[in-house]
Write a protein that holds these residues in place. Structure first.
Motif, PDB file in Angstrom:
ATOM      1  N   ASN A 368       0.855  -1.179   0.000  1.00  0.00           N
ATOM      2  CA  ASN A 368       0.000   0.000   0.000  1.00  0.00           C
ATOM      3  C   ASN A 368       0.901   1.242   0.000  1.00  0.00           C
ATOM      4  N   ARG A 369       0.876   2.001  -1.095  1.00  0.00           N
ATOM      5  CA  ARG A 369       1.765   3.157  -1.220  1.00  0.00           C
ATOM      6  C   ARG A 369       1.432   4.253  -0.203  1.00  0.00           C
ATOM      7  N   LEU A 370       0.146   4.478   0.062  1.00  0.00           N
ATOM      8  CA  LEU A 370      -0.220   5.517   1.019  1.00  0.00           C
ATOM      9  C   LEU A 370       0.246   5.156   2.423  1.00  0.00           C
ATOM     10  N   ARG A 371       0.035   3.906   2.821  1.00  0.00           N
ATOM     11  CA  ARG A 371       0.503   3.470   4.138  1.00  0.00           C
ATOM     12  C   ARG A 371       2.026   3.581   4.218  1.00  0.00           C
ATOM     13  N   TRP A 372       2.710   3.238   3.112  1.00  0.00           N
ATOM     14  CA  TRP A 372       4.179   3.348   3.111  1.00  0.00           C
ATOM     15  C   TRP A 372       4.585   4.804   3.327  1.00  0.00           C
ATOM     16  N   PHE A 373       3.914   5.742   2.661  1.00  0.00           N
ATOM     17  CA  PHE A 373       4.273   7.158   2.786  1.00  0.00           C
ATOM     18  C   PHE A 373       4.083   7.647   4.217  1.00  0.00           C
ATOM     19  N   ILE A 374       2.947   7.310   4.814  1.00  0.00           N
ATOM     20  CA  ILE A 374       2.688   7.744   6.189  1.00  0.00           C
ATOM     21  C   ILE A 374       3.675   7.095   7.153  1.00  0.00           C
ATOM     22  N   HIS A 375       3.915   5.797   6.945  1.00  0.00           N
ATOM     23  CA  HIS A 375       4.859   5.090   7.813  1.00  0.00           C
ATOM     24  C   HIS A 375       6.274   5.640   7.638  1.00  0.00           C
ATOM     25  N   ALA A 376       6.634   6.036   6.403  1.00  0.00           N
ATOM     26  CA  ALA A 376       7.973   6.572   6.152  1.00  0.00           C
ATOM     27  C   ALA A 376       8.181   7.891   6.883  1.00  0.00           C
ATOM     28  N   LEU A 377       7.129   8.720   6.955  1.00  0.00           N
ATOM     29  CA  LEU A 377       7.242   9.987   7.675  1.00  0.00           C
ATOM     30  C   LEU A 377       7.531   9.767   9.156  1.00  0.00           C
ATOM     31  N   ILE A 378       7.106   8.641   9.686  1.00  0.00           N
ATOM     32  CA  ILE A 378       7.352   8.328  11.096  1.00  0.00           C
ATOM     33  C   ILE A 378       8.656   7.563  11.273  1.00  0.00           C
ATOM     34  N   PHE A 379       8.912   6.634  10.342  1.00  0.00           N
ATOM     35  CA  PHE A 379      10.042   5.723  10.483  1.00  0.00           C
ATOM     36  C   PHE A 379      11.384   6.394  10.191  1.00  0.00           C
ATOM     37  N   THR A 523       9.197   9.437  27.337  1.00  0.00           N
ATOM     38  CA  THR A 523      10.057   8.498  26.612  1.00  0.00           C
ATOM     39  C   THR A 523      10.020   7.125  27.270  1.00  0.00           C
ATOM     40  N   ALA A 524      10.163   7.088  28.588  1.00  0.00           N
ATOM     41  CA  ALA A 524      10.149   5.813  29.307  1.00  0.00           C
ATOM     42  C   ALA A 524       8.800   5.119  29.164  1.00  0.00           C
ATOM     43  N   LEU A 525       7.714   5.873  29.233  1.00  0.00           N
ATOM     44  CA  LEU A 525       6.377   5.285  29.083  1.00  0.00           C
ATOM     45  C   LEU A 525       6.192   4.708  27.688  1.00  0.00           C
ATOM     46  N   THR A 526       6.686   5.412  26.684  1.00  0.00           N
ATOM     47  CA  THR A 526       6.574   4.911  25.308  1.00  0.00           C
ATOM     48  C   THR A 526       7.330   3.604  25.147  1.00  0.00           C
ATOM     49  N   VAL A 527       8.535   3.548  25.683  1.00  0.00           N
ATOM     50  CA  VAL A 527       9.332   2.318  25.592  1.00  0.00           C
ATOM     51  C   VAL A 527       8.661   1.182  26.360  1.00  0.00           C
ATOM     52  N   ALA A 528       8.111   1.498  27.522  1.00  0.00           N
ATOM     53  CA  ALA A 528       7.456   0.465  28.332  1.00  0.00           C
ATOM     54  C   ALA A 528       6.224  -0.100  27.635  1.00  0.00           C
ATOM     55  N   CYS A 529       5.550   0.695  26.794  1.00  0.00           N
ATOM     56  CA  CYS A 529       4.329   0.239  26.117  1.00  0.00           C
ATOM     57  C   CYS A 529       4.618  -0.584  24.867  1.00  0.00           C
ATOM     58  N   ILE A 530       5.842  -0.591  24.394  1.00  0.00           N
ATOM     59  CA  ILE A 530       6.143  -1.269  23.128  1.00  0.00           C
ATOM     60  C   ILE A 530       5.713  -2.740  23.136  1.00  0.00           C
ATOM     61  N   PHE A 532       3.363  -4.260  24.602  1.00  0.00           N
ATOM     62  CA  PHE A 532       1.935  -4.476  24.852  1.00  0.00           C
ATOM     63  C   PHE A 532       1.039  -3.775  23.828  1.00  0.00           C
ATOM     64  N   THR A 533       1.627  -3.125  22.838  1.00  0.00           N
ATOM     65  CA  THR A 533       0.862  -2.426  21.813  1.00  0.00           C
ATOM     66  C   THR A 533       1.410  -2.815  20.447  1.00  0.00           C
ATOM     67  N   ARG A 534       0.791  -2.239  19.421  1.00  0.00           N
ATOM     68  CA  ARG A 534       1.260  -2.527  18.070  1.00  0.00           C
ATOM     69  C   ARG A 534       2.662  -1.966  17.807  1.00  0.00           C
ATOM     70  N   LEU A 535       3.156  -1.173  18.723  1.00  0.00           N
ATOM     71  CA  LEU A 535       4.541  -0.717  18.590  1.00  0.00           C
ATOM     72  C   LEU A 535       5.545  -1.857  18.647  1.00  0.00           C
ATOM     73  N   ARG A 536       5.086  -3.027  19.104  1.00  0.00           N
ATOM     74  CA  ARG A 536       6.014  -4.154  19.191  1.00  0.00           C
ATOM     75  C   ARG A 536       6.564  -4.536  17.821  1.00  0.00           C
ATOM     76  N   HIS A 537       5.889  -4.077  16.767  1.00  0.00           N
ATOM     77  CA  HIS A 537       6.362  -4.448  15.429  1.00  0.00           C
ATOM     78  C   HIS A 537       7.749  -3.878  15.123  1.00  0.00           C
ATOM     79  N   ILE A 538       8.175  -2.826  15.838  1.00  0.00           N
ATOM     80  CA  ILE A 538       9.512  -2.288  15.579  1.00  0.00           C
ATOM     81  C   ILE A 538      10.593  -3.262  16.017  1.00  0.00           C
ATOM     82  N   VAL A 539      10.213  -4.236  16.863  1.00  0.00           N
ATOM     83  CA  VAL A 539      11.139  -5.288  17.276  1.00  0.00           C
ATOM     84  C   VAL A 539      10.823  -6.595  16.556  1.00  0.00           C
ATOM     85  N   THR A 540       9.531  -6.950  16.507  1.00  0.00           N
ATOM     86  CA  THR A 540       9.151  -8.263  15.971  1.00  0.00           C
ATOM     87  C   THR A 540       9.294  -8.345  14.456  1.00  0.00           C
ATOM     88  N   THR A 541       8.974  -7.264  13.747  1.00  0.00           N
ATOM     89  CA  THR A 541       9.052  -7.322  12.283  1.00  0.00           C
ATOM     90  C   THR A 541      10.477  -7.555  11.795  1.00  0.00           C
TER      91      THR A 541
END
Length: 555
Positions: A368-379, A523-530, A532-541
């Motif tokens: 999905n090109r649109l999802r890639w663009f939005i994700h690229a702005l964050i990644f 920052t610590a809260l964001t890392v702690a939530c990784i 338990f949320t969809r943020l885990r994909h930054i490690v699992t993917t």
């Protein structure tokens, strides 16, 4: 490069004039005037058999050295009468318009003998090599003078007695094995006016981020290390002003925060010379590495809690995945060789595919090109800033004598400021678009569909905004307390800084630590939530893609 015609004539004329100036007594020659003489050359000179006081008649044993004489010009150390007392024939030659058998140039100053002749190294015969001249037996009086005024190399011996005559120090002095002139290179020249600042980095290298943090690259070494100074801020830099000659050379770093309170503690700050943040903040730890140059430490409580939850969360997930994986493998049985071979590919291709999938998000681009663009702005902002910080940290550790790591660490260096602000704004844009996309999708999905994890997007947005707020406070405090210039390259940070400038340096110094704590907690809260949320994909993917690449499966 070659010259011909008039150009060649001009070059040759210039070289000849330069040679005449150097040989006829020029300011460049006088610049080497010093109270120290080269002993090896002096004992082989024509004047070695003379007592020093025969030429230096005004030097008295009781009042030498005289503090008043230290600040006199070079000319006061020379007397034409002293030379003519032993060389009367020179006076007769000069009266006849000659010197050493040659006509005297009309514009020559023949009253300043030392402009051409160094009385401490003048030889016995013209052209005779210095090494072939016999060494004279010095008188006891001359040896007494040389005990202070001599040295083979004025920078390779112990601290000259000449300096310690006036600048005697206690036992706590640092660098006692070095000559004073190793640091104060012009101290033996006269007149003895104010000495220029010492560049400690000519021998030492800067501290790493874990010791001084990036903000302290603005400070002179003595601002922290010297016991007899007061730090003073001017034009964005902090230099040390001497307040105690007795202890200024005591350069041992005091234990604990004794140096820090000079700038950071309002109650202990001497005269309020530097108004830094009142909180003494820890260095950036591993949780900060996603955006900043950081250390392999976890120095603050929020980071310690956040990292602990992060590790425990993924440990629990790993146990669940391994348990489920063993059951699935037992039920499926061994894979068929033909099925395995059908999806294998070369190792180089697997590595290239893995890098494209992880660093360029190639799979998402195909889906999905649109999802890639939005994700690229964050990644990509995280990747760029993490790479920038990693290069700065490694450079400061591996090449501390180079200048480029300290440019990367300096937040006000134009390139660093620009990259940081652009990445932060791109990240905010990506998060806004991601929330818009989630809202649109939520309206079109069935009622029983999984809800969007707004907490993740909100956390990242708050993390980015608090980062901009903290950066704006830092810029404003630098402008107010350090008299730093307007850092126009940090254009986004400057917008936030304008909101803080009306608060004044005192209030801003008091609240800066609280702003930092808020940003660290988010920052610590964001890392702690990784985990338990969809943020885990930054490690699992990346792990999933790595396992696939090792197994030889295609995407």
């Amino acid at each position: 490069m070659y010259f011909s015609g008039p150009a060649a004539l001009a070059v040759m004329t210039g070289l000849c004039l330069l040679f005449v100036c150097l040989c006829s007594g020029s300011p460049a020659r006088a610049a080497h005037s010093s109270w120290l003489i080269q002993e090896d050359a002096f004992v082989r000179s024509a004047h070695a058999e003379l007592d020093c006081v025969q030429c230096h008649e005004s030097i008295g044993a009781d009042d030498h050295p005289s503090a008043e004489a230290l600040f006199q010009e070079k000319s006061t150390a020379f007397s034409l009468e002293s030379c003519l007392g032993c060389h009367p024939d020179v006076e007769e030659e000069l009266a006849a318009g000659t010197h050493a058998g040659k006509p005297v140039p009309p514009d020559a100053d023949m009253k300043d003998c030392v402009s051409c002749h160094d009385p401490h190294t003048v030889g016995f015969a013209a052209g005779q090599p210095e090494t072939e001249r016999p060494a004279a037996e010095l008188s006891e009086e001359s040896r007494q003078c040389l005990s202070c005024h001599a040295g083979k190399n004025v920078t390779d011996t112990a601290t000259p007695k000449l300096c310690l005559t006036c600048h005697e120090q206690g036992t706590a002095v640092t660098h006692t094995s070095l000559s004073c002139l190793s640091c104060h290179t012009t101290a033996a020249s006269f007149p003895h006016t104010d000495m220029p600042d010492v560049n400690c980095l000519s021998c030492h290298v800067r501290h790493t981020e874990s010791s001084i943090h990036d903000a302290h690259t603005r400070l002179s070494c003595t601002s922290c290390h010297s016991a007899g100074v007061q730090p003073v801020a001017k034009a964005g830099q902090v230099n040390a002003v001497t307040v105690s000659q007795e202890s200024v050379h005591t350069l041992h770093l005091p234990a604990g925060t004794a140096s820090c309170v000079r700038c950071h503690d309002a109650s202990a700050r001497p005269g309020g010379a530097v108004l830094a943040a009142e909180s003494i903040l820890p260095p950036k730890g591993v949780l900060c590495a996603g955006c900043h140059a950081a250390t392999l430490t976890v120095p603050d409580t929020p980071s310690q809690i956040g990292l602990g939850v992060f590790v425990l969360g993924f440990a629990g997930l790993a146990i669940l995945w391994l348990s489920a994986g063993r059951g699935a493998c037992a039920a499926a049985g061994p894979a068929a060789p033909a099925a395995q071979g059908a999806h294998t590919e070369s190792a180089c291709r697997r590595i290239a595919t893995l890098c494209a999938d992880i660093f360029l998000q190639a799979r998402l681009w195909r889906e999905n090109r649109l999802r890639w663009f939005i994700h690229a702005l964050i990644f990509f902002p995280f990747v760029i800033r993490a790479g920038w910080g990693l290069a700065a940290s490694l450079g400061a550790w591996l090449a501390p004598a180079s200048s480029w790591p300290w440019h990367l660490l300096a937040k006000d260096w134009p390139a660093t400021a620009l990259v940081n602000d652009i990445c932060g704004l791109l990240l905010l844009a990506g998060l806004v678009l991601a929330m818009w996309q989630q809202a649109v999708r939520q309206r079109t999905l069935p009622a029983n569909a999984p809800k969007a994890e707004w907490s993740v997007l909100i956390l990242l947005t708050v993390l980015t905004l608090t980062g901009f707020v903290l950066e704006g406070a830092r810029i404003a405090l630098d402008m107010l307390a350090l008299q730093a210039a307007d850092t126009g390259w940090a254009f986004a940070g400057m917008l936030f800084a304008k909101f803080f400038l009306p608060l004044g340096a005192e209030r801003l110094a008091g609240m800066y630590g609280s702003l930092w704590t808020v940003h660290a907690a988010v920052t610590a809260l964001t890392v702690a939530c990784i985990p338990f949320t969809r943020l885990r994909h930054i490690v699992t993917t990346p792990l999933f893609l790595l396992v696939q690449a090792l197994r030889g499966h295609r995407g």
